[in-house]
Design a protein around this motif. Sequence first.
Motif, PDB file in Angstrom:
ATOM      1  N   GLY A 194     107.990 -18.598 144.412  1.00 55.93           N
ATOM      2  CA  GLY A 194     106.992 -17.628 144.869  1.00 55.93           C
ATOM      3  C   GLY A 194     107.635 -16.467 145.607  1.00 55.93           C
ATOM      4  O   GLY A 194     107.265 -15.305 145.412  1.00 55.93           O
ATOM      5  N   ASN A 230      91.167 -13.473 146.944  1.00 62.39           N
ATOM      6  CA  ASN A 230      92.492 -13.967 146.590  1.00 62.39           C
ATOM      7  C   ASN A 230      93.499 -12.810 146.652  1.00 62.39           C
ATOM      8  O   ASN A 230      93.307 -11.771 146.018  1.00 62.39           O
ATOM      9  CB  ASN A 230      92.464 -14.586 145.193  1.00 62.39           C
ATOM     10  CG  ASN A 230      93.791 -15.179 144.798  1.00 62.39           C
ATOM     11  OD1 ASN A 230      94.728 -14.468 144.459  1.00 62.39           O
ATOM     12  ND2 ASN A 230      93.875 -16.491 144.836  1.00 62.39           N
ATOM     13  N   THR A 259      96.654 -12.440 145.591  1.00 62.57           N
ATOM     14  CA  THR A 259      97.379 -12.074 144.373  1.00 62.57           C
ATOM     15  C   THR A 259      96.479 -11.309 143.406  1.00 62.57           C
ATOM     16  O   THR A 259      96.955 -10.439 142.674  1.00 62.57           O
ATOM     17  CB  THR A 259      97.955 -13.328 143.685  1.00 62.57           C
ATOM     18  OG1 THR A 259      96.915 -14.287 143.471  1.00 62.57           O
ATOM     19  CG2 THR A 259      99.050 -13.953 144.516  1.00 62.57           C
ATOM     20  N   ASN A 260      95.175 -11.614 143.416  1.00 68.17           N
ATOM     21  CA  ASN A 260      94.249 -10.861 142.569  1.00 68.17           C
ATOM     22  C   ASN A 260      94.131  -9.413 143.039  1.00 68.17           C
ATOM     23  O   ASN A 260      94.072  -8.484 142.225  1.00 68.17           O
ATOM     24  CB  ASN A 260      92.863 -11.515 142.567  1.00 68.17           C
ATOM     25  CG  ASN A 260      92.801 -12.766 141.715  1.00 68.17           C
ATOM     26  OD1 ASN A 260      93.684 -12.987 140.878  1.00 68.17           O
ATOM     27  ND2 ASN A 260      91.792 -13.593 141.915  1.00 68.17           N
ATOM     28  N   ILE A 275     103.636 -18.423 151.344  1.00 70.15           N
ATOM     29  CA  ILE A 275     104.543 -18.950 150.316  1.00 70.15           C
ATOM     30  C   ILE A 275     105.891 -19.387 150.875  1.00 70.15           C
ATOM     31  O   ILE A 275     106.697 -19.955 150.146  1.00 70.15           O
ATOM     32  CB  ILE A 275     104.753 -17.919 149.178  1.00 70.15           C
ATOM     33  CG1 ILE A 275     105.349 -16.621 149.696  1.00 70.15           C
ATOM     34  CG2 ILE A 275     103.459 -17.653 148.433  1.00 70.15           C
ATOM     35  CD1 ILE A 275     105.635 -15.600 148.617  1.00 70.15           C
ATOM     36  N   LYS A 333     100.730 -12.462 138.929  1.00 74.85           N
ATOM     37  CA  LYS A 333      99.862 -13.564 138.506  1.00 74.85           C
ATOM     38  C   LYS A 333     100.589 -14.897 138.472  1.00 74.85           C
ATOM     39  O   LYS A 333      99.952 -15.955 138.422  1.00 74.85           O
ATOM     40  CB  LYS A 333      99.264 -13.260 137.127  1.00 74.85           C
ATOM     41  CG  LYS A 333      98.372 -12.029 137.081  1.00 74.85           C
ATOM     42  CD  LYS A 333      97.178 -12.163 138.018  1.00 74.85           C
ATOM     43  CE  LYS A 333      96.155 -13.135 137.513  1.00 74.85           C
ATOM     44  NZ  LYS A 333      94.948 -13.201 138.379  1.00 74.85           N
ATOM     45  N   PHE A 334     101.915 -14.869 138.499  1.00 71.81           N
ATOM     46  CA  PHE A 334     102.685 -16.118 138.478  1.00 71.81           C
ATOM     47  C   PHE A 334     102.988 -16.633 139.890  1.00 71.81           C
ATOM     48  O   PHE A 334     103.580 -17.708 140.035  1.00 71.81           O
ATOM     49  CB  PHE A 334     104.005 -15.908 137.718  1.00 71.81           C
ATOM     50  CG  PHE A 334     103.821 -15.730 136.241  1.00 71.81           C
ATOM     51  CD1 PHE A 334     103.694 -16.821 135.394  1.00 71.81           C
ATOM     52  CD2 PHE A 334     103.760 -14.458 135.690  1.00 71.81           C
ATOM     53  CE1 PHE A 334     103.521 -16.659 134.035  1.00 71.81           C
ATOM     54  CE2 PHE A 334     103.589 -14.270 134.324  1.00 71.81           C
ATOM     55  CZ  PHE A 334     103.470 -15.375 133.492  1.00 71.81           C
ATOM     56  N   ILE A 335     102.597 -15.865 140.930  1.00 71.47           N
ATOM     57  CA  ILE A 335     102.816 -16.318 142.306  1.00 71.47           C
ATOM     58  C   ILE A 335     101.702 -17.286 142.687  1.00 71.47           C
ATOM     59  O   ILE A 335     100.524 -16.933 142.686  1.00 71.47           O
ATOM     60  CB  ILE A 335     102.840 -15.126 143.287  1.00 71.47           C
ATOM     61  CG1 ILE A 335     103.977 -14.159 142.934  1.00 71.47           C
ATOM     62  CG2 ILE A 335     102.998 -15.628 144.723  1.00 71.47           C
ATOM     63  CD1 ILE A 335     104.023 -12.923 143.815  1.00 71.47           C
ATOM     64  N   LYS A 336     102.068 -18.510 143.003  1.00 70.50           N
ATOM     65  CA  LYS A 336     101.096 -19.527 143.382  1.00 70.50           C
ATOM     66  C   LYS A 336     101.206 -19.789 144.877  1.00 70.50           C
ATOM     67  O   LYS A 336     102.298 -19.888 145.429  1.00 70.50           O
ATOM     68  CB  LYS A 336     101.354 -20.828 142.614  1.00 70.50           C
ATOM     69  CG  LYS A 336     101.391 -20.653 141.090  1.00 70.50           C
ATOM     70  CD  LYS A 336     100.070 -20.139 140.555  1.00 70.50           C
ATOM     71  CE  LYS A 336     100.133 -19.972 139.022  1.00 70.50           C
ATOM     72  NZ  LYS A 336      98.883 -19.365 138.497  1.00 70.50           N
ATOM     73  N   TYR A 337     100.058 -19.895 145.549  1.00 73.41           N
ATOM     74  CA  TYR A 337     100.055 -20.196 146.978  1.00 73.41           C
ATOM     75  C   TYR A 337      98.753 -20.891 147.329  1.00 73.41           C
ATOM     76  O   TYR A 337      97.785 -20.845 146.566  1.00 73.41           O
ATOM     77  CB  TYR A 337     100.234 -18.919 147.800  1.00 73.41           C
ATOM     78  CG  TYR A 337      99.004 -18.031 147.874  1.00 73.41           C
ATOM     79  CD1 TYR A 337      98.194 -18.022 149.004  1.00 73.41           C
ATOM     80  CD2 TYR A 337      98.648 -17.213 146.809  1.00 73.41           C
ATOM     81  CE1 TYR A 337      97.073 -17.211 149.077  1.00 73.41           C
ATOM     82  CE2 TYR A 337      97.535 -16.405 146.867  1.00 73.41           C
ATOM     83  CZ  TYR A 337      96.753 -16.409 148.004  1.00 73.41           C
ATOM     84  OH  TYR A 337      95.642 -15.613 148.066  1.00 73.41           O
ATOM     85  N   GLU A 338      98.754 -21.529 148.492  1.00 74.93           N
ATOM     86  CA  GLU A 338      97.540 -22.194 148.966  1.00 74.93           C
ATOM     87  C   GLU A 338      96.612 -21.151 149.561  1.00 74.93           C
ATOM     88  O   GLU A 338      96.902 -20.547 150.594  1.00 74.93           O
ATOM     89  CB  GLU A 338      97.903 -23.242 150.032  1.00 74.93           C
ATOM     90  CG  GLU A 338      96.704 -24.073 150.473  1.00 74.93           C
ATOM     91  CD  GLU A 338      97.089 -25.139 151.483  1.00 74.93           C
ATOM     92  OE1 GLU A 338      96.187 -25.707 152.112  1.00 74.93           O
ATOM     93  OE2 GLU A 338      98.310 -25.395 151.631  1.00 74.93           O
ATOM     94  N   ASP A 339      95.485 -20.920 148.876  1.00 75.16           N
ATOM     95  CA  ASP A 339      94.565 -19.857 149.278  1.00 75.16           C
ATOM     96  C   ASP A 339      93.772 -20.284 150.512  1.00 75.16           C
ATOM     97  O   ASP A 339      92.950 -21.193 150.446  1.00 75.16           O
ATOM     98  CB  ASP A 339      93.609 -19.540 148.114  1.00 75.16           C
ATOM     99  CG  ASP A 339      92.762 -18.303 148.381  1.00 75.16           C
ATOM    100  OD1 ASP A 339      92.958 -17.682 149.442  1.00 75.16           O
ATOM    101  OD2 ASP A 339      91.905 -17.966 147.534  1.00 75.16           O
TER     102      ASP A 339
END
Length: 415
Positions: free
Chosen positions: A23, A85, A87-88, A143, A199-205
């Motif tokens: 991330g 969100n 990242t959105n 992240i 869009k490939f960055i994942k995190y706990e929202d």
Amino acid sequence: MSYEAKTLVKESSTARSLLSNKGFLLLLVVSIVSGLSFSIYLLTETWYVINELNQQPWLGVVLIATTLPRVLFMSIGGVYADKWNRTNIMFYSLLIRGVLLTSMAIVFYFGLLDVYSLLIFATIFGLLDAFFVPANQSLLPQIVSKEQLMRGNSILQSTNQTVLIIGPIIGGLLIETVSYQYIFPIVAFFLITSSVIVKFIKYEDESNQNQKQSSYRDFLEGLHYVKTSKLIFTLMCVSMVLNFFIAGPGSLALPLIANDVLSGTALHLSALETSIALGMIGGAFLIGILNPRRKRGFIVLGQLFFLGIAMVLLSLVTTLWQGIIVFALIGLGITAGDIPIKTMIQEKTDPQKIGRVMGLMSTASSGLIPLSFGVTSLVISFNISISQILLVCGSFVICFFLIILLLSKKLRSVD
């Protein structure tokens, strides 16, 4: 194993884990590409107004249209960074700006890109960036761990400073070699590519799920949170003072010292600008290597005193080599203190309010730089030299340091 050896092993492990964090690496790539895009766009926009449209009087208006919406709407962008969100938000900001620049290329192709249409494009571009910045700055704590946050900020900061140097160089080469018809799509491609990477960055929202509360109440809630947190409020005041009394006058001092004090040429100005940029990169690298976890409040206090002294020394500069050394020290001091300030705010802020806090921080600090430009220019119009202004600004920062040192027990004791 000695304490020093254990510390080095721990720091090395932290650095490795950060560079293996997918991330963070994706966020770093997005920061590089989006930063390059903004630098190239800003240079292209400036040169287009001067060289293509031959509308020099409109240059300041166009630059204001690009930068003012960023300053005014970053607090609002921070509100939505907590509601939606992140990242959105970054994705749509980058994507829409990419589409916007593609539209500019089409308008240019048909010969319709005049100063009025450019003002519209510039305003929308700046407005979209106002939503990107708080979402971007509030994403890092989601992240990476707290132990990695200081080093993560230092890597991002040093990268951003490098981009500020490289971006205009790439923009200048593009202007010299290809048509504006192709420059705008190239920058658009960078932005759209960044939007895909985001869009490939994942995190706990951990964004605020209370969507029924109005954005206005969310904004007031963020203001109240900052006012009631002594540490965050103090750190924000420090940032505001540094931007108004250091960043503003220091930036204006670059050309004025080169021309009025040194009686130099464009090469003198280039040397001074390079020295402050290298100093800022060096400061970011220094913090990244040391990764301080204790007595960071004293680092911030030390930054105030260091920069106050540096501004006083800058008022005494009479030769180029003196200017290069002092500007490099100012650059080093700015980033060496800004990174701990940003990191502590990110660490100490409620995750559901971090977007609003970072938005307010960006507005408060960035918004004061244009005001500082205006006030400094006004003072110069009364035949007060830049050296006198720097002396007063440096002295004020030293006095502010003494006040904070005596009154802010919270900052003195914070790690």
